[in-house]
Design a protein around this motif. Structure first.
Motif, PDB file in Angstrom:
ATOM      1  N   SER A 182     -27.872  58.518 -71.006  1.00 48.74           N
ATOM      2  CA  SER A 182     -27.958  59.880 -71.556  1.00 48.74           C
ATOM      3  C   SER A 182     -29.434  60.226 -71.768  1.00 48.74           C
ATOM      4  O   SER A 182     -30.245  59.355 -72.086  1.00 48.74           O
ATOM      5  CB  SER A 182     -27.193  60.000 -72.875  1.00 48.74           C
ATOM      6  OG  SER A 182     -27.931  59.402 -73.927  1.00 48.74           O
ATOM      7  N   ILE A 240     -32.352  66.975 -72.651  1.00 53.57           N
ATOM      8  CA  ILE A 240     -33.119  67.849 -71.762  1.00 53.57           C
ATOM      9  C   ILE A 240     -34.244  68.510 -72.554  1.00 53.57           C
ATOM     10  O   ILE A 240     -34.038  69.018 -73.665  1.00 53.57           O
ATOM     11  CB  ILE A 240     -32.214  68.923 -71.121  1.00 53.57           C
ATOM     12  CG1 ILE A 240     -31.089  68.247 -70.340  1.00 53.57           C
ATOM     13  CG2 ILE A 240     -33.026  69.826 -70.194  1.00 53.57           C
ATOM     14  CD1 ILE A 240     -31.562  67.365 -69.224  1.00 53.57           C
ATOM     15  N   THR A 265     -34.178  58.718 -73.192  1.00 54.35           N
ATOM     16  CA  THR A 265     -33.088  58.124 -72.419  1.00 54.35           C
ATOM     17  C   THR A 265     -32.478  56.949 -73.203  1.00 54.35           C
ATOM     18  O   THR A 265     -33.200  56.064 -73.692  1.00 54.35           O
ATOM     19  CB  THR A 265     -33.597  57.647 -71.055  1.00 54.35           C
ATOM     20  OG1 THR A 265     -34.133  58.767 -70.349  1.00 54.35           O
ATOM     21  CG2 THR A 265     -32.474  57.018 -70.239  1.00 54.35           C
ATOM     22  N   TYR A 287     -27.690  67.758 -73.196  1.00 51.59           N
ATOM     23  CA  TYR A 287     -27.812  66.379 -72.755  1.00 51.59           C
ATOM     24  C   TYR A 287     -27.343  66.244 -71.320  1.00 51.59           C
ATOM     25  O   TYR A 287     -26.418  66.945 -70.876  1.00 51.59           O
ATOM     26  CB  TYR A 287     -26.980  65.441 -73.644  1.00 51.59           C
ATOM     27  CG  TYR A 287     -27.561  65.246 -75.023  1.00 51.59           C
ATOM     28  CD1 TYR A 287     -28.405  64.167 -75.290  1.00 51.59           C
ATOM     29  CD2 TYR A 287     -27.256  66.125 -76.065  1.00 51.59           C
ATOM     30  CE1 TYR A 287     -28.939  63.989 -76.564  1.00 51.59           C
ATOM     31  CE2 TYR A 287     -27.790  65.955 -77.334  1.00 51.59           C
ATOM     32  CZ  TYR A 287     -28.631  64.885 -77.584  1.00 51.59           C
ATOM     33  OH  TYR A 287     -29.165  64.709 -78.825  1.00 51.59           O
ATOM     34  N   ALA A 288     -27.990  65.341 -70.572  1.00 56.24           N
ATOM     35  CA  ALA A 288     -27.588  65.010 -69.209  1.00 56.24           C
ATOM     36  C   ALA A 288     -27.076  63.560 -69.213  1.00 56.24           C
ATOM     37  O   ALA A 288     -27.703  62.665 -69.781  1.00 56.24           O
ATOM     38  CB  ALA A 288     -28.760  65.148 -68.242  1.00 56.24           C
ATOM     39  N   GLN A 339     -25.337  60.290 -66.762  1.00 55.26           N
ATOM     40  CA  GLN A 339     -25.085  59.695 -65.452  1.00 55.26           C
ATOM     41  C   GLN A 339     -24.575  58.277 -65.649  1.00 55.26           C
ATOM     42  O   GLN A 339     -24.937  57.587 -66.626  1.00 55.26           O
ATOM     43  CB  GLN A 339     -26.374  59.675 -64.602  1.00 55.26           C
ATOM     44  CG  GLN A 339     -26.832  61.056 -64.162  1.00 55.26           C
ATOM     45  CD  GLN A 339     -28.131  61.004 -63.387  1.00 55.26           C
ATOM     46  OE1 GLN A 339     -29.174  60.776 -63.982  1.00 55.26           O
ATOM     47  NE2 GLN A 339     -28.052  61.171 -62.077  1.00 55.26           N
ATOM     48  N   PRO A 349     -25.231  64.084 -62.133  1.00 54.05           N
ATOM     49  CA  PRO A 349     -25.415  64.294 -63.576  1.00 54.05           C
ATOM     50  C   PRO A 349     -24.394  65.278 -64.138  1.00 54.05           C
ATOM     51  O   PRO A 349     -23.950  66.207 -63.452  1.00 54.05           O
ATOM     52  CB  PRO A 349     -26.841  64.853 -63.662  1.00 54.05           C
ATOM     53  CG  PRO A 349     -27.090  65.478 -62.336  1.00 54.05           C
ATOM     54  CD  PRO A 349     -26.338  64.654 -61.334  1.00 54.05           C
ATOM     55  N   LEU A 385     -24.014  67.850 -67.444  1.00 52.32           N
ATOM     56  CA  LEU A 385     -24.742  68.500 -68.532  1.00 52.32           C
ATOM     57  C   LEU A 385     -23.761  68.975 -69.584  1.00 52.32           C
ATOM     58  O   LEU A 385     -22.764  69.636 -69.268  1.00 52.32           O
ATOM     59  CB  LEU A 385     -25.554  69.686 -67.998  1.00 52.32           C
ATOM     60  CG  LEU A 385     -26.631  69.363 -66.959  1.00 52.32           C
ATOM     61  CD1 LEU A 385     -27.335  70.632 -66.510  1.00 52.32           C
ATOM     62  CD2 LEU A 385     -27.633  68.373 -67.528  1.00 52.32           C
TER      63      LEU A 385
END
Length: 1766
Positions: A1020, A1023, A1029, A1050-1051, A1053, A1068, A1070
């Motif tokens: 996470s 942004i 991270t 927040y992004a 993956q 990703p 969002l």
């Protein structure tokens, strides 16, 4: 002697030893005594040489000023301090040894340092800005320097050697100087004590002078000058008179200036010591011009206009004259001279004339008035009546407005006139002449001024009777011409002719003659003529005459063959007494005739072969008949003359031609031989014929006769014809293959002299001559087929050729043997050029490893399969004909291709779906291709010309089989053995997530990996933040995350992993967290509008806000906003509670804490406002409340302006409202606590403004009049009225400042006026403006054209309003330029030209000698087909009009294509592949020939074909291009050339592969890519160009700016080469914020958020690629408005303390406060609060705050009102 030792002898009784003894002597004198001066310490330094025996020295000095000085020293120098300046000293030195002292030794005299100047004085010259420095004790030697130093350390100086003063110039004003004088002599300077000099006052600067129109004073201002005590401003007029004013400030006013003067204004400064500076730089300022004087006027009674003049007024550049009538109507004129014309005055009125002057800015009052009476009015309703019998005219009209004299006049065109003068309204004009046109006018007059004539009426009297009527007979035409003399007054004439059988003819004409045709011959006719007038006709005049006799008919002739006699005959003719016959050939002057009184006669001596025109005339003794019935007589033809006879050798015919004979209808040729054989031929239209069936070896005698209509000619002279010998027969041939010799035999031919045998091949010919019947040919060419013939040779003609025989020679060795590699089965395709006469070929292929192949074929190619890879083969081809075997070709060397690579190794990469493959190199390989194929058939390839490459597009989690092939000359080898490759895991898919709006907990889930026991890591990142991270490892496919901040993005993956590799990151996801709770909710209420203005601080993560209020009375209202404020409408006088929530599309924040507030108090209701349009006073009424109260009615404008009135009752009136505005009306009272009333929902309009500076302009071409005026209000409309002289009105309405009339009548005078109006009121009408519209179009235009002279008579009716006319008439001009386009193949000629005015059609002529072709058209082009080859033609065009034609255009010469060549033959050189073509030349100058060879069948490739580019792919990031193409036959090597616009080239090449990379492309350049193919022999022509443009260059000189008012960013840059468009981007802290695109060198980005800083980049976009980014200076938007403004009062210090929330982007703030008592206050701060001290007590203050970043300042933000203490 001084100080020398001697030995002395002492004799005694005991001592006999001799001892040395020194005797005592004084020291020697000092020598070489020198003295110098130390200027700094005022010391003397004396030096000398050491004296023998001296132990010390003493120096004594004695000066001329009485001073004595001494010093002692143990060395050879001594210093005497403190000597007096400017003294001359004597110097002595004595030496001592402490026992003896020498005498004084005089040294050189010494001069002490000079004394400094004394009594320094400094005198200022303020006007000249210099200083005079004076001092005492001047010395004649040495030099002086006077120095002054200002307060800043700057120095000025002057020097002199001849006086005790000098002048220092260019003093700096306003400076106090320190003055010193230095005297230097003998290298020693001496400076005086300093004194102080006062400053020179500075000349004033920034002098301005302002003059206000109508005032007699000038306001002068200037900047403060250093050293100034008082200022004096001076104004001097152009007569030298001065006025001035004085002040100790920086401005004053100069009074009592006179009008009409130009003043020169300057300022001087005086300091406290009455030192006055120079006059400042002056400025020139004119005063108001004086009002004009000496008015005079001159009335033009005929036009009604008045010329007004006056004396010139100084300084005036323009004048305005005005005439005002008794009814207020006004005329005006403007001019730059001292006179102007006032337009037409209304008739019979008294006008007041005045003039004002203007200098362009100021306007004087009007002059003293002058009275002027206008002319009488034009008489109307003029009526006239003409009595045609006696030509008397009665005229009547309407009476004028008062008793007047009247005059009626009839004026003729010759200048004569008849008039009558009466005081009544009717009079008669007698004595008018016949046939005259009179103009009748009536005029009124009184005194010496005549009124204008009435509109002329045209009267034409009765026409006069025609005279001298005659009838003239035109002999031989059946027509007569009636003629007469001109009759005055006649518009036209009517001529009548009466004859037998009821014949009646008439004509109406305007000329003096009239023709009559189709009359009967030998008859009597009566003629009469009458004149036609405009209103009356004349009586007729008459005469009569007899016509000519009739023509004879049935004319015939009879020839007498063999003679020149002809007999003519005809029928008798009425009225004839004799006959005449005339015979004449066209173009000849000779006439043959005969006369007779009967109906026949004989013509003699007529020539042969002639065509005569025969006319028979009848004669009555006065006139002949017409002779219209002529006839043709043709005599017998003359004998022809034989021109040419020719036997056609080898045929049985002969050609014969002769001269043409006139009037022959045919020809016959007769031939007879010596053996009695006959032949003949005939021709009808030609002068030649062909005699056929002639026997060989005969002699024929030939003559020709011509055939006529009635008789034939005599035979021509004879000629002889000899026929040709007969052809040989029985021709045979024999060919020997080994000796290459051919033998020819034939039978003997009768009548021959000898024989010629001929051998013909395609590129080889030979012949032999023999008197026998055989012949041999040697050295024949291989591979040829020859035709052999024999011809008998005679004396005059040769026989035809015998029947040909054929000979085939041995076939030649094949040429251009080549082999190509076929990729499919490792075959070689062997090709060669087909040999003539070869029917088959044998191919042998022999490898270096012993492998042997062969094939046999009758084609020119052969495929040999299964060749060994990596082996070199030799190839030979042997040809065969039907009878012989040929020679084998030269051996061709061929490489059978490369084998597959070995030692293949794969290396997978875990962190990406890539893998590297490598192998062992193969000799001779061009490149390698590796292929990876998975179980589903998906494959990826990579290629390289080295021993390794990488796969970049492999799929995750797949097993691949990898093989590698070798590429040689475009063919692939067999693949290498399979190698297995496994790729990394796939990233997790279908990542999803959601947020809980209540808990702000995120829940995420994704699909499981197909790999068993895979683990996962969730990443996470917040942004917009760095180093945020966080990783969450898990073995599950779901995860919940808590503790996240509100309002953030927040992004997420996910990565999957096994024991070996990690997958790549998933796509990703969002997710927004719940928006944060809003804060600082504030509600402000407004009286009048009852608005509640709700504002709050921005909430992180909010997309929009919802605010809601609820009143105690149950009223609810809400508003939604994406900003930090919104407005609701409230009920007055209620308590409300308010809440607020921040929202997104998914979640709401928690609620803001409720706040309580009161809405605005209720204002008096039932408000009614009524406007008085005349006074612009607004009366307001309302419902009053019980008890006594003071009410205030307000009229509020949108810009904040307010007007009011007060009353203790329920109404009052508001005055002084600006016109043309819309106001909100509200009422308050003294008991209502409303500090600010910004508006209401009750709106009224004030009275409309009067239009100002109205003007009218006419567009003559469209007759559109446009009226314009100044903009005085945007809240009113305007109506413009146009009135003509008859009172007809036209109007238009608009809300703008102009209005146009498009329907005005032509030739009329209109009066225009403008009026403003609202929905209720109308303004005053503007001053009237007059204008004459465009004249009307002339009507009834007619023309008469004389084509011979080119002159035309044009007539038309007069046009209303016209004063002059312009006539344009055009006959068609010669067409120019004539353009031609010839189709060379078809002979079709297309002719074109520019159209010509007046042309109705065109006639084009194409002529070559007597050969003429034509085309006619009504367009501007036409086509002439079928032009003959090899000719030159002249082309002309004529334009045809309705009456006349133009001249011929300039002839244009064109040449048709040359005729096809004849006798074409071709030979080919096999070694060079060059064909030589020959033909029969046409001997035509300028003809070029083109030979073309077309393959009849498939053939071998000698040279490489031109290749074709398939694609040019630009690699934008590397400035290179990847070029691919199709294989070209015969090519072994390829070369790509890229050429830019400047001729620069880049290249790449490849051997047998079909692609290469061109590197180093320059940005913005357009390149043309071409490709050539080559082999060992030659290079092909280049391929067709493919154009491609490299990436555009990055934009340069990026300049940025931002608009403070609208936060619009403007970005500019220099144009980039190769750019089609540009994109500019703004990058904020959160990434890209905004962008704009443009195809120019700038663009704007509007509506940016306040208080932000952006980085700027610009890229240029091209056809295919984009440039790299260019950066500009950062952009900072204007600061945001201050919010949450609060003010508190500090009662102790009488101060206001204002605070606010910090505004984004702001660096400083300014607070302004305005009280109801008129006080204004302000303070500035760099923080979020500011204190204003010293405010008045008991005041109500409005508070505004502005924010600034030193570049932009926000608008004022209104805060809460504040109340100061009592």
């Amino acid at each position: 002697m001084c100080h020398h030792g001697h030995r002395m002898l002492l004799h005694g009784h005991q001592l006999r030893t001799l001892l040395p003894v020194h005797g005592l002597r004084p020291p020697c004198l000092p020598q070489n005594i020198k003295t110098s001066v130390d200027c700094v310490s005022d010391s003397l330094i004396t030096s000398w040489d050491l004296a023998a025996g001296a132990l010390s020295y003493t120096v004594e000095a004695s000066g001329t000023k009485g001073g004595s000085y001494n010093c002692s020293s143990y060395s050879n120098s001594c210093a005497i301090p403190g000597v007096a300046c400017g003294d001359s000293l004597s110097i002595w030195v004595t030496a001592s040894d402490h026992e003896c002292t020498t005498e004084k030794t005089l040294g050189q005299a010494a001069e002490t340092a000079p004394c400094p100047p004394e009594q320094i004085m400094a005198y200022r010259d303020c006007a000249a800005s210099h200083a005079l420095i004076v001092w005492q004790n001047y010395q004649g030697t040495g030099s002086y320097i006077a120095t002054i130093q200002d307060q800043d350390g700057g120095q000025l100086s002057c020097n002199t050697t001849s006086s005790s003063s000098c002048i220092i110039s260019q003093l700096r004003c306003g400076q106090t100087y320190t003055v010193t004088v230095t005297y230097s002599d003998r290298g020693c300077p001496s400076t005086s004590a300093p004194i102080t000099m006062d400053a020179v006052p500075c000349v004033p600067t920034n002098v301005t002078a302002v003059h206000t129109c109508g005032q007699t004073s000038i306001d002068v201002t200037w900047a403060t000058s250093l050293g100034a005590s008082q200022y004096t401003a001076v104004a001097m007029d152009n007569r030298g008179h001065q006025s001035q004013c004085s002040s100790n400030q920086t401005s004053c006013s100069i009074a009592n200036l006179q009008c009409g003067q130009v003043y020169t204004v300057g300022v001087m400064v005086t300091d406290d010591n009455n030192c006055t500076s120079l006059l400042s730089q002056t400025i020139s300022l004119p005063s108001d011009p004086c009002p004009p004087t000496n008015l005079s006027s001159l009335m033009d009674c005929s036009s009604g206009s008045t010329f007004l003049s006056w004396s010139p007024s100084p300084n005036a550049v323009s004048y305005s004259g005005k005439a005002v009538g008794p009814n207020g109507e006004a005329l005006s004129c403007n001019t730059s001279t001292t006179g102007c014309v006032l337009g037409r005055m209304a008739c019979a009125q008294v006008y007041t004339l005045t003039v004002s002057a203007s200098d362009g800015t100021c306007v004087t009052p009007y002059s003293a008035p002058l009275l002027q009476e206008s002319a009488p009015c034009t008489l109307v309703n003029v009526v006239n009546h003409l009595d045609c019998e006696n030509n008397t005219l009665v005229v009547s009209w309407d009476a004028g407005h008062k008793p007047l004299n009247y005059s009626a006049t009839a004026s003729a065109g010759d200048g004569t006139a008849i008039s009558c003068n009466v005081q009544d309204t009717t009079c008669s004009l007698t004595g008018l002449q016949c046939g005259q046109q009179y103009n009748v006018t009536v005029m009124a007059s009184y005194g010496s001024c005549n009124g204008p004539n009435s509109t002329p009426q045209h009267i034409k009297t009765a026409a006069c009777v025609p005279q001298n009527v005659k009838g003239n007979m035109t002999c031989g035409t059946h027509s007569l011409m009636a003629s007469w003399s001109s009759a005055p007054g006649a518009n036209s004439y009517v001529a009548m002719v009466m004859g037998p059988n009821g014949y009646s003819g008439s004509c109406n004409t305007t000329s003096l003659s009239c023709p009559f045709s189709k009359l009967q011959c030998a008859s009597q006719y009566d003629i009469s003529v009458t004149s036609q007038g405009s209103s009356c006709n004349s009586s007729a005049s008459q005469t009569s005459m007899i016509t000519a006799p009739c023509d004879p008919v049935n004319v015939a002739y009879s020839l007498k063959c063999g003679t020149d006699l002809v007999t003519m005959s005809w029928d008798a003719s009425s009225g004839a007494v004799a006959y005449s016959v005339f015979a004449q050939v066209d173009g000849s002057l000779d006439v043959t005739s005969c006369t007779s009184s009967i109906t026949s006669c004989q013509l003699n001596t007529l020539g042969c072969g002639q065509v005569y025109n025969v006319t028979v005339l009848a004669d009555n003794g006065i006139c002949n008949s017409t002779g219209e019935n002529s006839s043709i007589l043709i005599t017998a033809p003359c004998p022809p003359t034989i021109l040419y006879s020719s036997v056609h050798c080898g045929t049985d015919s002969a050609s014969l031609s002769w001269t043409p004979v006139p009037n022959a209808i045919g020809y016959v040729a007769n031939a007879s031989s010596t053996n009695g054989r006959l032949a003949w031929c005939s021709s009808v239209n030609d002068t030649s014929c062909e005699l056929t069936g002639l026997d060989c070896g005969e002699v024929y005698s030939v003559n020709v006769i011509a055939m006529g209509n009635q008789c034939a000619s005599a035979p021509s002279s004879s000629v002889n014809i000899n026929t040709a010998p007969c052809a040989p027969t029985m021709v045979t041939s024999q060919y020997n293959c080994s000796s290459n010799v051919a033998v020819l035999n034939w039978a003997d031919s009768v009548g021959r002299v000898s024989f010629m045998a001929r051998l013909d091949g395609t590129d080889h010919q030979d012949n032999c001559t023999s008197t026998g019947t055989s012949c041999s040919f040697t050295d024949l060419y291989c591979g040829h087929s020859y035709k052999v013939t024999v011809q008998a040779l005679g004396t005059d003609c040769n026989s035809s050729l015998s029947t040909p025989a054929e000979i085939d020679t041995v076939p030649c060795a094949p040429q251009n043997v080549s082999a190509g590699l076929l990729c499919a089965n490792h075959s070689a395709l062997i090709t060669w050029v087909r040999n003539p006469r070869s029917v088959s070929y044998n191919v042998i292929v022999l490898g270096e490893d012993g492998d042997s192949k062969n094939c046999h074929t009758n084609d020119t190619s052969c495929q040999v399969p299964d060749l060994h890879c990596g082996t070199i083969y030799n190839i030979t081809v042997t040809p065969f004909s039907r009878t012989c075997s040929g020679v084998a070709s030269t051996a061709y060397t061929f490489n059978a291709g490369s084998c597959a690579p070995t030692d293949v190794i794969v290396s997978p990469q875990c962190n990406s779906n890539m893998s590297t493959v490598s192998w062992t190199a193969v000799a001779g390989a061009d490149m390698y291709v590796a292929t990876a194929t998975d179980n589903n058939g998906h494959s990826d390839t990579c290629s390289s010309n080295s021993t390794g490459c990488s796969f970049t597009a492999l799929r995750c989690a797949q097993t691949y089989n990898v093989t590698v092939v070798t590429i040689y000359r475009g063919c692939a080898s067999d693949p290498s053995p399979n190698i297995e490759l496994r790729t990394a895991l796939c990233p997790p898919s279908n990542l999803k997530g959601s947020v809980s709006c209540q808990t702000n907990i995120l829940s995420l889930i994704w699909d499981a990996s197909p790999v068993y026991s895979a683990n996962y890591t969730l990443h996470s990142q917040k942004i917009g933040a760095t180093n945020t991270t966080i990783s969450y490892p898990t073995s599950d496919t779901f995860l919940s995350i808590s503790g996240l901040q509100c309002g953030e993005l927040y992004a997420f993956q996910v990565v999957a992993s096994d024991n070996t590799c990690n997958s790549s990151l998933s796509l990703p996801l969002l997710i927004h967290t719940v928006p944060c709770q809003p804060t600082n909710l504030v509600v402000n209420v407004e009286c009048g509008t009852n608005h509640g203005i709700m504002s709050w601080d921005k909430s992180i993560g909010a997309s929009y806000y919802i605010a809601a209020v609820m009143g105690d009375d149950g009223h609810e209202a809400s508003c939604t906003s994406n900003d930090t404020s919104c407005v609701v409408t409230l009920h007055c006088g209620q308590m409300y509670s308010s809440t607020l929530v921040a929202s997104t599309d998914f979640c709401n924040s928690t609620l803001h804490t409720d706040i309580k507030f009161f809405s605005a108090p209720c204002l008096p209701d039932n408000v009614v406002a009524e406007l008085d349009c005349q006074s612009n006073v607004l009366t307001v009424q309302w419902q009053d409340s019980p008890g006594e109260d003071i009410y205030t009615a307000l009229a509020i404008r949108s810009d904040g302006y307010q007007a009011s009135c007060n009353s203790s009752f329920n109404s009052c009136s508001i005055t002084n409202l600006p016109c043309g505005q819309t106001y909100d009306v509200a009422v308050t009272s003294s008991t209502i606590n409303c500090s600010i009333i910004a508006g209401s929902d009750y709106k009224v309009q004030s009275a409309p403004c009067d239009p100002q500076n109205s003007t009218v302009e006419l567009e003559c071409s469209t007759n559109v009049a446009t009226v314009t005026w100044d903009l005085t209000s945007t809240a009113q409309n305007y109506t413009v009225t146009a009135t003509d002289a008859f009172g007809n009105n036209s109007s238009c309405s608009t809300s703008k400042t102009s209005c146009s009339f498009s329907d005005l009548n032509c030739g009329q005078t209109y009066t225009f006026s403008v009026m403003g109006h609202t929905n209720v009121c109308m303004s005053e009408v503007s001053s009237p403006m007059q204008m004459l519209t465009a004249p009307c179009m002339p009507t009834n235009v007619s023309s008469s054209l004389d084509c011979g002279t080119g002159m035309a008579l044009i007539t038309w009716n007069s046009a209303v309003g016209a004063t002059a006319y312009t006539v344009q008439a055009k006959a068609p001009c010669s067409p120019q330029p004539v353009e031609t386009q010839l189709n060379c193949l078809s002979g079709m000629l297309n002719i074109a030209w520019q159209p010509r005015a007046g042309a109705t059609s065109y006639h084009a002529t194409v002529q070559e000698g007597s050969n003429i072709m034509m085309c006619d058209t009504n367009t501007s082009s036409c086509v002439v087909p079928n032009l003959s080859c090899g000719n030159t033609y002249n082309v002309t065009v004529v334009a045809q009009g309705q009456s006349c034609n133009s001249s011929h255009s300039e002839a244009k010469e064109i040449s048709t294509a040359p005729c096809p060549p004849t006798a074409v033959s071709a030979t080919v050189n096999c070694s060079t592949n060059i064909a030589e073509v020959t033909w029969q030349s046409q001997n035509v100058l300028g003809v070029a020939y083109s030979a073309q060879a077309v393959a009849a069948q498939e053939s071998a490739v000698y040279f490489p074909c031109v290749p074709l580019i398939s694609e040019v792919q630009l690699l934008c990031s590397s400035d290179s291009a990847y070029v691919t193409w199709a294989t070209a036959a015969g090519a072994e090597r390829y070369e790509v050339t890229a050429e830019d616009n400047h001729g620069g080239t880049l290249q790449c090449n490849a051997t047998d592969v079909t692609s290469c990379l061109v590197s180093g492309l320059q940005c913005g350049q357009q390149y043309g890519f071409s490709l050539t193919a080559s082999n060992r022999l030659c290079t092909s022509a280049p391929s067709a160009l493919i154009q491609s443009i490299a990436a555009p260059c990055p934009p340069q000189n990026v300049i940025t700016s931002v608009g403070c008012e609208n936060n619009t960013a403007s970005i500019n840059w220099s144009n980039s080469q190769g750019a089609l468009s540009y994109t500019a981007r703004l990058h904020g802290a959160d990434g890209e914020a905004a962008c704009c695109s443009s195809n120019t060198s700038s663009c704007d980005i509007p509506l940016l958020p306040c208080g932000e800083i952006y980085n700027v980049t610009v890229i240029a976009k091209g056809h295919t690629c984009n440039s790299s980014q260019s950066s500009g200076s950062p952009i900072k938007t204007a600061p945001c408005l201050p919010r949450n403004i609060k003010t508190s009062v500090d009662c102790v210090s009488d101060s206001l303390i204002t605070s606010w929330d910090l505004a984004a982007g702001a660096l400083s703030y300014t607070v302004e406060a305005s009280g109801t008592k008129g006080g204004s206050y302000n303070c500035s701060s760099y923080s979020n609060s500011c204190a204003i001290p010293g405010v008045a007590c008991g005041d109500s203050l409005s508070i505004w705050v502005t924010a600034s970043d030193h570049e932009c300042t926000t608008e004022k933000t209104l805060g809460q009102a504040a109340e100061t203490g009592e």
